[in-house]
Design an enzyme around this catalytic site. Structure first.
Site, mmCIF file in Angstrom:
data_model
loop_
_atom_site.group_PDB
_atom_site.id
_atom_site.type_symbol
_atom_site.label_atom_id
_atom_site.label_comp_id
_atom_site.label_asym_id
_atom_site.label_seq_id
_atom_site.Cartn_x
_atom_site.Cartn_y
_atom_site.Cartn_z
ATOM 1 N N ASP A 1 0.865 -1.177 0.000
ATOM 2 C CA ASP A 1 0.000 0.000 0.000
ATOM 3 C C ASP A 1 0.911 1.240 0.000
ATOM 4 O O ASP A 1 2.137 1.132 0.103
ATOM 5 C CB ASP A 1 -0.972 -0.012 1.186
ATOM 6 C CG ASP A 1 -2.206 0.853 0.884
ATOM 7 O OD1 ASP A 1 -2.148 1.656 -0.065
ATOM 8 O OD2 ASP A 1 -3.222 0.732 1.591
HETATM 9 C C1 BGC Z 1 -5.014 3.267 0.089
HETATM 10 C C2 BGC Z 1 -5.212 2.250 -1.005
HETATM 11 C C3 BGC Z 1 -5.038 2.877 -2.355
HETATM 12 C C4 BGC Z 1 -3.687 3.555 -2.421
HETATM 13 C C5 BGC Z 1 -3.377 4.174 -3.762
HETATM 14 C C6 BGC Z 1 -3.759 4.090 -0.091
HETATM 15 O O1 BGC Z 1 -3.733 5.143 0.783
HETATM 16 O O2 BGC Z 1 -4.976 2.610 1.328
HETATM 17 O O3 BGC Z 1 -6.482 1.675 -0.887
HETATM 18 O O4 BGC Z 1 -5.175 1.917 -3.354
HETATM 19 O O5 BGC Z 1 -3.628 4.556 -1.423
HETATM 20 O O6 BGC Z 1 -4.174 5.256 -4.023
#
Ligand code: BGC
Length: 757
Positions: free
Chosen positions: A284
């Site tokens: 993530d």
């Molecule tokens: C979130 C994810 C997301 C990623 C990219 C993160 O902060 O937890 O769900 O896919 O950002 O945008």
């Protein structure tokens, strides 16, 4: 029969053979490419960057992206959208980098790309897998038309604590329903051929247990037993993998004291060895780096730990890029670990057809033809109506008559900014339909619509500032609350019925939007109390990204329609349901508590040694101040019509391990409207080697019944429906007594016992 079996097995082996054929071709291609790659180029493939788009959910944004692409230091980008921008970036990769390896282009397309559908929590309340798959299919068509090939969705985290704002992005509390939705979404995004130019590679997130963050506080610790993990939290991830999802995203939280991003048990032993996952795993947003704050060591240490655990791609943090070479020299990682991760990324690109044609998803003629088409908007409207849940409807106040005076009141009644819901990064709120416009479109000439805002979503400026981080969602009016209230009361007094559109702003739920108070803000509570005091019937149209605690509103209002955040066509869909053009059929995929003190609350609870009985005395498992029961149970939802259930008929009351039992009920539409009903099957295992939940959803069917019509619905139960993970984590069925329940929600059911021999 034998003949059919023979044909079938030839077919299956032919498919398996061609699969292996593709696999071995891919293997040869990737191996020969990797032979040409330097160590830096291999590590470069593991690097995912965002040049800074509309939404950055961390504090870091990538720098020098162009230079890094040219040097072969980037495997993919996200946060870049539109055919032109994507073409520019792909050009750099395939024209200016040494090996011309195409980039992956990812995005968060959570509930539609530009045609926005209801938030996932709402969609799951349709219990209609066909339309859920259809939303994913349409999202894939629109997003690929705009150049994207990889999607950070579905989010399949089981969530039982409405304090956690990200509950909005998932399918609620239940592993069975959640698994069905996960499968539907993966199929919708990926179709049957990932290399087609209108399919997206799914990325299942957030692996794992992210929805169980302690106290509902985002990014917080999770800690649970393996038995609970296997039986309740892991099934949707596994279902998505079995459906063929091409990638996974590791979660921010720790599991057994080790952050998921660096957790070898999770990313290798479970995911690859036990479940056979063959795609790639991305971290993530900066979750590799965040392991430093978790207390796992410096950047080099946490990057090596993540790679060794089985992480293949590093999102934004660049820990892999900056440290893996050094770790290799110091023998802290091996070249085969780097190779393996690199191979998985290249394989994803191969499966997407990018090596055949890096511009496969770049066709400047597509956006105008395929994005936000009239047909897509029409479907978004129909689908949104199917996600609404009618929570209360006294005196059949709904559907509204198309005559008389309607006072449309509330901070969300004439609003476009909040209709799309959280995580609608590519959506344009200016194109969304407000409830006021939707009602005007549908009402016809016999209705007089009066409008007043009545209150702010919240009067708290500090709270509003936090919620408004992506633009104004809470618009605090220049007028005083008293002035707004007076205006609202004036029109309410002139009306036949009041429709109050209230609830949460879109960004009051979603990422980093945890709340300790899940009631309506006081500004709106005051408005509702005042409107009710006029004596007019008050219909609440309730928008939210989570279950709110609505005890007071449930007492005061005549009717409540839960509409979540319904997307581009929100206003039209709400009007369709309010006026009865569509008879609501949604059922809750998540329990609505009475108050926040009851959470986590979910229907499939354990009985405990001291189960509560009604208005219980002391020394049972209950509270002094509220009953254990929720305000609205899982599976609950009313219709404008009514349904009756016959007693359950079983074709036998005992079955052997290799047999099945058929359970049937007859459902009758006893009301005046045609309608749809979600018939739900639950099972309880009365005695087990570990304690078993009081009920578990094991099947459902959504049926249509004309007024007065009856239909028989049958479910077949076999031993797989009775299996669970025991204390040795073996998936077993145990002989003994079971209860089977069929009903209209998890609480209101008929039951029959049976035996497994
Ligand atoms: C979130 C994810 C997301 C990623 C990219 C993160 O902060 O937890 O769900 O896919 O950002 O945008």
């Amino acid at each position: 029969m034998k003949k059919i079996f023979l044909v079938l097995s030839i077919l299956v082996s032919a498919i398996a053979f061609s699969q292996t054929g593709t696999d071995s071709k891919m293997h040869v291609f990737v191996s020969s490419l990797m032979k040409k790659m330097t160590l830096s180029e291999k590590i470069g493939q593991l690097n995912l960057l965002t040049p800074g788009g509309d939404v950055n959910t961390g504090t870091v944004v990538s720098r020098d992206v162009e230079k890094k692409i040219i040097e072969g230091n980037v495997g993919g980008l996200f946060g870049v959208t539109g055919v032109d921008k994507i073409k520019t970036a792909q050009d750099i990769a395939v024209k200016q980098s040494r090996l011309k390896i195409p980039l992956l282009f990812g995005s968060d397309i959570i509930h539609g790309y530009k045609t926005i559908f209801p938030i996932p929590l709402g969609l799951s309340c349709s219990w209609d897998m066909k339309i859920i798959e259809q939303t994913a299919r349409m999202a894939a068509i629109e997003a690929t038309a705009d150049g994207l090939c990889w999607n950070f969705s579905p989010m399949v985290d089981i969530a039982r604590d409405p304090r956690w704002g990200r509950m909005a992005e998932g399918s609620g509390e239940d592993p069975y329903l959640g698994s069905q939705v996960a499968i539907a979404m993966v199929n919708g995004y990926q179709g049957y051929d990932l290399a087609k130019n209108n399919t997206l590679m799914a990325c299942v997130k957030h692996f794992a247990l992210y929805g169980a963050a302690e106290a509902g506080r985002d990014y917080n610790t999770t800690d649970m037993s393996r038995v609970r993990m296997y039986n309740e939290y892991l099934p949707p991830y596994k279902a998505a993998i079995n459906a063929g999802a091409g990638s996974m995203m590791s979660s921010f939280n720790e599991i057994d004291g080790i952050p998921a991003t660096g957790n070898k048990w999770l990313l290798t032993d479970l995911l690859r060895k036990q479940w056979g996952f063959r795609g790639f795993v991305v971290s993530d947003y900066t979750s590799v780096n965040e392991m430093m704050a978790h207390g796992m060591g410096d950047l080099q240490t946490v990057s090596a730990l993540s790679l060794k655990a089985g992480l293949d791609m590093d999102m934004v943090g660049e820990g892999f890029l900056m440290t893996l070479k050094k770790s290799l020299q110091e023998k802290k990682v091996t070249i085969s670990e780097i190779d393996q991760a690199c191979r998985r990324i290249l394989e994803a690109k191969y499966k997407l057809g990018l090596f055949d044609d890096p511009y496969r998803y770049i066709d400047p003629t597509r956006p105008a033809k395929e994005i936000l088409t009239a047909q897509n908007r029409k479907e978004a409207r129909e689908i949104a109506a199917r996600s609404f849940v009618l929570l209360k409807n006294n005196n059949q106040t709904l559907p509204l008559k198309k005559t008389g005076v309607i006072a449309l009141i509330g901070p969300l009644a004439d609003d476009q900014n909040n209709m799309l819901g959280t995580w609608a990064v590519s959506g344009d709120s200016k194109l969304s339909v407000s409830v006021l416009n939707g009602i005007k479109n549908a009402a016809g000439s016999q209705v007089n619509i009066l409008y007043a805002k009545g209150a702010n979503i919240s009067d708290d400026t500090l709270f509003a500032k936090k919620v408004n981080v992506f633009g104004t969602r809470i618009d605090i009016d220049k007028r005083t609350p008293a002035e707004m209230l007076n205006e609202a009361l004036e029109i309410a007094n002139k009306s036949d019925v009041v429709v109050a559109v209230v609830g949460e702003a879109s960004e009051m739920s979603g990422e980093s939007a945890s709340r300790t108070d899940i009631t309506l803000p006081e500004s709106q509570k005051k408005l509702i109390r005042a409107l009710v005091s006029t004596g007019k019937p008050v219909v609440l149209v309730m928008m939210s990204g989570r279950p709110l605690a609505l005890v007071e509103e449930n007492t005061l209002a005549t009717s409540i329609l839960q509409v979540w955040h319904a997307g581009t066509e929100a206003g039209n869909a709400i009007a369709d349901v309010l006026f009865g053009n569509y008879n609501p059929s949604g059922k809750l995929s998540v329990t609505f508590p009475r108050n926040v003190g009851q959470v986590p609350i979910y229907y499939s609870q354990k009985n405990t040694g001291r189960p509560s009985v009604g208005d219980a005395p002391k020394f049972l498992s209950n509270y002094l101040d509220v009953p254990n029961t929720p305000l609205f149970p899982f599976g609950y939802g009313l219709s404008y019509t009514s349904f009756s259930y016959s007693e359950i008929k079983l074709n036998k009351t005992s079955m052997k391990m290799n047999e099945s039992i058929t359970a049937s009920v007859t459902i009758t539409n006893t009301g005046k409207y045609d309608g749809e009903e979600v018939v739900q099957l639950y099972i309880r295992d009365l005695v087990g080697s570990i304690t078993r939940p009081v009920k578990e959803l094991k099947g459902f069917q959504k049926i249509k019944l004309k007024a007065g019509e009856s239909k028989q619905v049958s479910f077949s139960i076999d031993v797989n429906d009775l299996k669970f993970y025991n204390s040795e984590l073996k998936f077993v069925s145990e002989p003994g007594d079971f209860i089977l329940f069929i009903g209209t929600n998890s609480n209101d059911v008929k039951e029959k016992g049976f035996k497994l021999e």
